[in-house]
Design an enzyme around this catalytic site. Sequence first.
Site, PDB file in Angstrom:
ATOM      1  N   LYS A 199       1.782   2.062  -5.110  1.00 36.08           N
ATOM      2  CA  LYS A 199       2.278   1.507  -6.385  1.00 36.08           C
ATOM      3  C   LYS A 199       1.296   1.798  -7.522  1.00 36.08           C
ATOM      4  O   LYS A 199       1.697   2.174  -8.616  1.00 36.08           O
ATOM      5  CB  LYS A 199       2.434  -0.029  -6.262  1.00 36.08           C
ATOM      6  CG  LYS A 199       3.468  -0.451  -5.253  1.00 36.08           C
ATOM      7  CD  LYS A 199       3.471  -1.964  -5.067  1.00 36.08           C
ATOM      8  CE  LYS A 199       2.233  -2.513  -4.384  1.00 36.08           C
ATOM      9  NZ  LYS A 199       2.045  -2.103  -2.993  1.00 36.08           N
ATOM     10  N   GLN A 203       1.876  -5.868  -3.552  1.00 39.02           N
ATOM     11  CA  GLN A 203       2.328  -6.125  -2.182  1.00 39.02           C
ATOM     12  C   GLN A 203       3.651  -5.404  -1.889  1.00 39.02           C
ATOM     13  O   GLN A 203       4.081  -4.578  -2.666  1.00 39.02           O
ATOM     14  CB  GLN A 203       2.442  -7.629  -1.930  1.00 39.02           C
ATOM     15  CG  GLN A 203       1.201  -8.347  -2.446  1.00 39.02           C
ATOM     16  CD  GLN A 203       1.265  -9.823  -2.332  1.00 39.02           C
ATOM     17  OE1 GLN A 203       2.285 -10.424  -2.584  1.00 39.02           O
ATOM     18  NE2 GLN A 203       0.164 -10.412  -1.948  1.00 39.02           N
ATOM     19  N   GLY A 226      -4.613  -4.464  -3.574  1.00 37.41           N
ATOM     20  CA  GLY A 226      -5.601  -3.428  -3.837  1.00 37.41           C
ATOM     21  C   GLY A 226      -4.865  -2.153  -4.203  1.00 37.41           C
ATOM     22  O   GLY A 226      -4.135  -1.608  -3.388  1.00 37.41           O
ATOM     23  N   HIS A 227      -5.015  -1.717  -5.452  1.00 37.76           N
ATOM     24  CA  HIS A 227      -4.273  -0.548  -5.936  1.00 37.76           C
ATOM     25  C   HIS A 227      -5.261   0.568  -6.267  1.00 37.76           C
ATOM     26  O   HIS A 227      -6.120   0.407  -7.130  1.00 37.76           O
ATOM     27  CB  HIS A 227      -3.452  -0.925  -7.175  1.00 37.76           C
ATOM     28  CG  HIS A 227      -2.423  -1.993  -6.891  1.00 37.76           C
ATOM     29  ND1 HIS A 227      -1.680  -2.598  -7.858  1.00 37.76           N
ATOM     30  CD2 HIS A 227      -2.020  -2.542  -5.729  1.00 37.76           C
ATOM     31  CE1 HIS A 227      -0.865  -3.484  -7.308  1.00 37.76           C
ATOM     32  NE2 HIS A 227      -1.055  -3.478  -6.007  1.00 37.76           N
ATOM     33  N   THR A 258       3.253 -12.793   2.844  1.00 42.91           N
ATOM     34  CA  THR A 258       2.308 -13.314   1.860  1.00 42.91           C
ATOM     35  C   THR A 258       2.969 -14.514   1.186  1.00 42.91           C
ATOM     36  O   THR A 258       4.136 -14.799   1.443  1.00 42.91           O
ATOM     37  CB  THR A 258       1.922 -12.187   0.878  1.00 42.91           C
ATOM     38  OG1 THR A 258       0.832 -12.605   0.092  1.00 42.91           O
ATOM     39  CG2 THR A 258       3.090 -11.797  -0.008  1.00 42.91           C
ATOM     40  N   ASP A 282       0.810  -1.221   0.000  1.00 38.19           N
ATOM     41  CA  ASP A 282       0.000   0.000   0.000  1.00 38.19           C
ATOM     42  C   ASP A 282       0.844   1.272   0.000  1.00 38.19           C
ATOM     43  O   ASP A 282       0.444   2.307   0.536  1.00 38.19           O
ATOM     44  CB  ASP A 282      -0.963   0.012   1.206  1.00 38.19           C
ATOM     45  CG  ASP A 282      -1.803  -1.246   1.264  1.00 38.19           C
ATOM     46  OD1 ASP A 282      -2.169  -1.748   0.195  1.00 38.19           O
ATOM     47  OD2 ASP A 282      -2.096  -1.723   2.374  1.00 38.19           O
ATOM     48  N   ASP A 300       2.203  14.722   1.845  1.00 42.82           N
ATOM     49  CA  ASP A 300       1.187  15.677   2.328  1.00 42.82           C
ATOM     50  C   ASP A 300       0.561  15.242   3.658  1.00 42.82           C
ATOM     51  O   ASP A 300       0.076  16.087   4.423  1.00 42.82           O
ATOM     52  CB  ASP A 300       0.070  15.837   1.279  1.00 42.82           C
ATOM     53  CG  ASP A 300      -0.541  14.494   0.888  1.00 42.82           C
ATOM     54  OD1 ASP A 300       0.202  13.631   0.380  1.00 42.82           O
ATOM     55  OD2 ASP A 300      -1.752  14.282   1.120  1.00 42.82           O
TER      56      ASP A 300
HETATM   57  P1  GDP Z   1      -0.821   0.258  -3.500  1.00 39.79           P
HETATM   58  O1  GDP Z   1      -1.390  -1.025  -3.030  1.00 39.79           O
HETATM   59  O2  GDP Z   1       0.656   0.336  -3.308  1.00 39.79           O
HETATM   60  O3  GDP Z   1      -1.216   0.588  -4.916  1.00 39.79           O
HETATM   61  O4  GDP Z   1      -1.438   1.397  -2.584  1.00 39.79           O
HETATM   62  P2  GDP Z   1      -2.983   1.553  -2.142  1.00 39.79           P
HETATM   63  O5  GDP Z   1      -3.728   2.112  -3.273  1.00 39.79           O
HETATM   64  O6  GDP Z   1      -3.470   0.308  -1.518  1.00 39.79           O
HETATM   65  O7  GDP Z   1      -2.822   2.590  -0.964  1.00 39.79           O
HETATM   66  C1  GDP Z   1      -2.270   3.847  -1.184  1.00 39.79           C
HETATM   67  C2  GDP Z   1      -3.302   4.900  -0.755  1.00 39.79           C
HETATM   68  O8  GDP Z   1      -2.671   6.151  -0.713  1.00 39.79           O
HETATM   69  C3  GDP Z   1      -4.452   5.047  -1.731  1.00 39.79           C
HETATM   70  O9  GDP Z   1      -5.602   5.419  -1.013  1.00 39.79           O
HETATM   71  C4  GDP Z   1      -4.001   6.207  -2.619  1.00 39.79           C
HETATM   72  O10 GDP Z   1      -5.082   6.901  -3.213  1.00 39.79           O
HETATM   73  C5  GDP Z   1      -3.300   7.053  -1.618  1.00 39.79           C
HETATM   74  N1  GDP Z   1      -2.213   7.891  -2.099  1.00 39.79           N
HETATM   75  C6  GDP Z   1      -1.236   7.594  -3.001  1.00 39.79           C
HETATM   76  N2  GDP Z   1      -0.352   8.611  -3.089  1.00 39.79           N
HETATM   77  C7  GDP Z   1      -0.773   9.551  -2.222  1.00 39.79           C
HETATM   78  C8  GDP Z   1      -0.264  10.835  -1.819  1.00 39.79           C
HETATM   79  O11 GDP Z   1       0.763  11.289  -2.270  1.00 39.79           O
HETATM   80  N3  GDP Z   1      -0.971  11.504  -0.860  1.00 39.79           N
HETATM   81  C9  GDP Z   1      -2.113  11.009  -0.303  1.00 39.79           C
HETATM   82  N4  GDP Z   1      -2.728  11.724   0.624  1.00 39.79           N
HETATM   83  N5  GDP Z   1      -2.608   9.825  -0.666  1.00 39.79           N
HETATM   84  C10 GDP Z   1      -1.946   9.107  -1.589  1.00 39.79           C
HETATM   85  P1  IMO Z   2      -0.921  -4.256  -2.186  1.00 44.16           P
HETATM   86  O1  IMO Z   2      -0.570  -4.749  -3.579  1.00 44.16           O
HETATM   87  C1  IMO Z   2      -0.954  -4.707   2.112  1.00 44.16           C
HETATM   88  C2  IMO Z   2      -0.747  -8.760   3.715  1.00 44.16           C
HETATM   89  C3  IMO Z   2      -2.004  -9.144   4.472  1.00 44.16           C
HETATM   90  C4  IMO Z   2      -1.409 -10.088   5.495  1.00 44.16           C
HETATM   91  C5  IMO Z   2      -0.342 -10.811   4.689  1.00 44.16           C
HETATM   92  C6  IMO Z   2      -0.777 -12.162   4.132  1.00 44.16           C
HETATM   93  O2  IMO Z   2      -2.219  -3.549  -2.131  1.00 44.16           O
HETATM   94  O3  IMO Z   2       0.235  -3.504  -1.603  1.00 44.16           O
HETATM   95  P2  IMO Z   2      -2.404 -12.810   2.142  1.00 44.16           P
HETATM   96  O4  IMO Z   2      -3.866 -12.535   1.933  1.00 44.16           O
HETATM   97  O5  IMO Z   2      -1.538 -12.284   1.072  1.00 44.16           O
HETATM   98  O6  IMO Z   2      -2.119 -14.261   2.429  1.00 44.16           O
HETATM   99  O7  IMO Z   2      -2.047 -12.028   3.505  1.00 44.16           O
HETATM  100  O8  IMO Z   2      -0.001  -9.954   3.618  1.00 44.16           O
HETATM  101  N1  IMO Z   2      -0.977  -8.272   2.334  1.00 44.16           N
HETATM  102  C7  IMO Z   2      -0.984  -6.992   1.997  1.00 44.16           C
HETATM  103  N2  IMO Z   2      -0.894  -5.882   2.761  1.00 44.16           N
HETATM  104  N3  IMO Z   2      -1.060  -4.592   0.781  1.00 44.16           N
HETATM  105  C8  IMO Z   2      -1.128  -5.690  -0.019  1.00 44.16           C
HETATM  106  O9  IMO Z   2      -1.141  -5.608  -1.360  1.00 44.16           O
HETATM  107  C9  IMO Z   2      -1.120  -6.969   0.595  1.00 44.16           C
HETATM  108  N4  IMO Z   2      -1.193  -8.222   0.139  1.00 44.16           N
HETATM  109  C10 IMO Z   2      -1.087  -9.019   1.209  1.00 44.16           C
HETATM  110  O10 IMO Z   2      -2.601  -8.022   5.069  1.00 44.16           O
HETATM  111  O11 IMO Z   2      -0.756  -9.366   6.503  1.00 44.16           O
HETATM  112 MG    MG Z   3      -2.874  -1.691  -1.703  1.00 41.00          MG
END
Ligand code: GDP
Ligand code: IMO
Ligand code: MG
Length: 427
Positions: A16, A223, A40-41, A238, A13, A336
């Site tokens: 990416k 991840q 989840g992206h 994971t 998270d 931010d």
């Molecule tokens: P990913 O799994 O690496 O793609 O990241 P996620 O989407 O799961 O989580 C990143 C969160 O941060 C999402 O809610 C994005 O919309 C948010 N996000 C990404 N870049 C920024 C930023 O520069 N500032 C803020 N406030 N939110 C951001």
């Molecule tokens: P993105 O791509 C954050 C974590 C789960 C748990 C561990 C194992 O959005 O960055 P799993 O369901 O994979 O067997 O769970 O890994 N986990 C993540 N945490 N972002 C992810 O993906 C994750 N994918 C798995 O929360 O701790």
């Molecule tokens: Mg994510």
Amino acid sequence: MPAFVVIGGQWGDEGKGRMVDLLAQDASIIARYSAGDNAGHTIINHMGKFALHLVPAGIFYPEKLCLIGNGVVINPAVLLDEIHQLEERGVSTKNLFVSDRAQVLLPYHQVLDELEERARGDAAIGTTKRGVGPAFVDKIARRGIRMADLLEPDALRARLEQVLPEKNAVLVKLYDAEPLEFEELFDAFVEFGCELKPYVRDTSSIVRDAIDNGEQVLLEGAQGSLLDVDAGTYPFVTSSAPSPLAAGAPVGIGIGPTQIERVVGVYKAYMTRVGAGPMPTELDDETGDILRREGPAPEFGATTGRPRRCGWFDGVASRYSVRVNGVTGAALTRLDVLDNFPAIEVCSAYELDGNQIDSFPPTMTQLSRVRPVFEEHEGWQAATADVRKFDDLPKQAQSYVKRIEELLGCPIEMVSVGPEREQIIIR
Ligand code: GDP
Ligand code: IMO
Ligand code: MG
């Protein structure tokens, strides 16, 4: 050598998805190489706000190819749902293709994920319960079913006849759960095969041909590095195989490692983690709660909605992941979120049993004992969301980024100051 990788440098998270949505501009193919719909992206751009789980974040560029590589585990129902939702919102999926070698996630994987977690009791990992771990276990145990099998009912029947009795025995005898009915499962997955057939391709050869033609290919990680089975906080990791590390990218796409010229590591300006396992800089207090709730995109999981654990930037863990990935340049996200803090802490070393260390310990017992050594930085207490040039950031924010750059040991090439595509500073 026209392929480049985008990886998550922490526990997932990091942002990416939003970085891939931006960097896809430079590529003609965007390809996911590992994990499943546990990822989840989140992407916010001119088309709206989206949470993608399987579809690559390049999908918003209709002229580019988006591939789901052989290293990804596919829940067909989730993929079809994601495709329909995108189409409904005007995002074309006509250039989306799925590897014929990708593994398929079956309903027993989800059931087992739930049951195994329950059986772990206090030692539960906190998985996303999407069944992705058990599906990768079956892949490596040579019990998997692949996308190509769904297109050949006879092959699928033969595979299921081999696999399902074993799975049902585990469900019934070990967990006292209901067995799955063969014909029902078979029919459902033949139907999924029919629906997904137009998307299934030998994606590896598409990528190899593109590389031979000198095209740029972006390999999208899922991840975070600290969730990797080898490098991460085992067993709180994971099960992705190939690994979410940059080294997993060529395997999960079907190219050689010599084709990769650049590894972009995405790092948050602080740390988050979902699920269990040690997290040295975690703030289990009001400050942690402020980090979680501050700014336009609060820290709740894009897949499970769980609150993310939050803490200050961990320079030891993050530098370690730069090194295990061979990161050539970093993107620092969510700067931010720190706008309103009068003071910001950064962990530059750990203390373990009275000794200061700067390496990331291999065992969970050691990692649970480390105490972060913090240095305090003056906050900037000014909004950064509209800043687009590094020199226009408040001086304190500039020095914060520069200090993180020193700790990472690689250049920070991009800094994001909001979740939208344009909220980016390119240095
Ligand atoms: P990913 O799994 O690496 O793609 O990241 P996620 O989407 O799961 O989580 C990143 C969160 O941060 C999402 O809610 C994005 O919309 C948010 N996000 C990404 N870049 C920024 C930023 O520069 N500032 C803020 N406030 N939110 C951001
Ligand atoms: P993105 O791509 C954050 C974590 C789960 C748990 C561990 C194992 O959005 O960055 P799993 O369901 O994979 O067997 O769970 O890994 N986990 C993540 N945490 N972002 C992810 O993906 C994750 N994918 C798995 O929360 O701790
Ligand atoms: Mg994510």
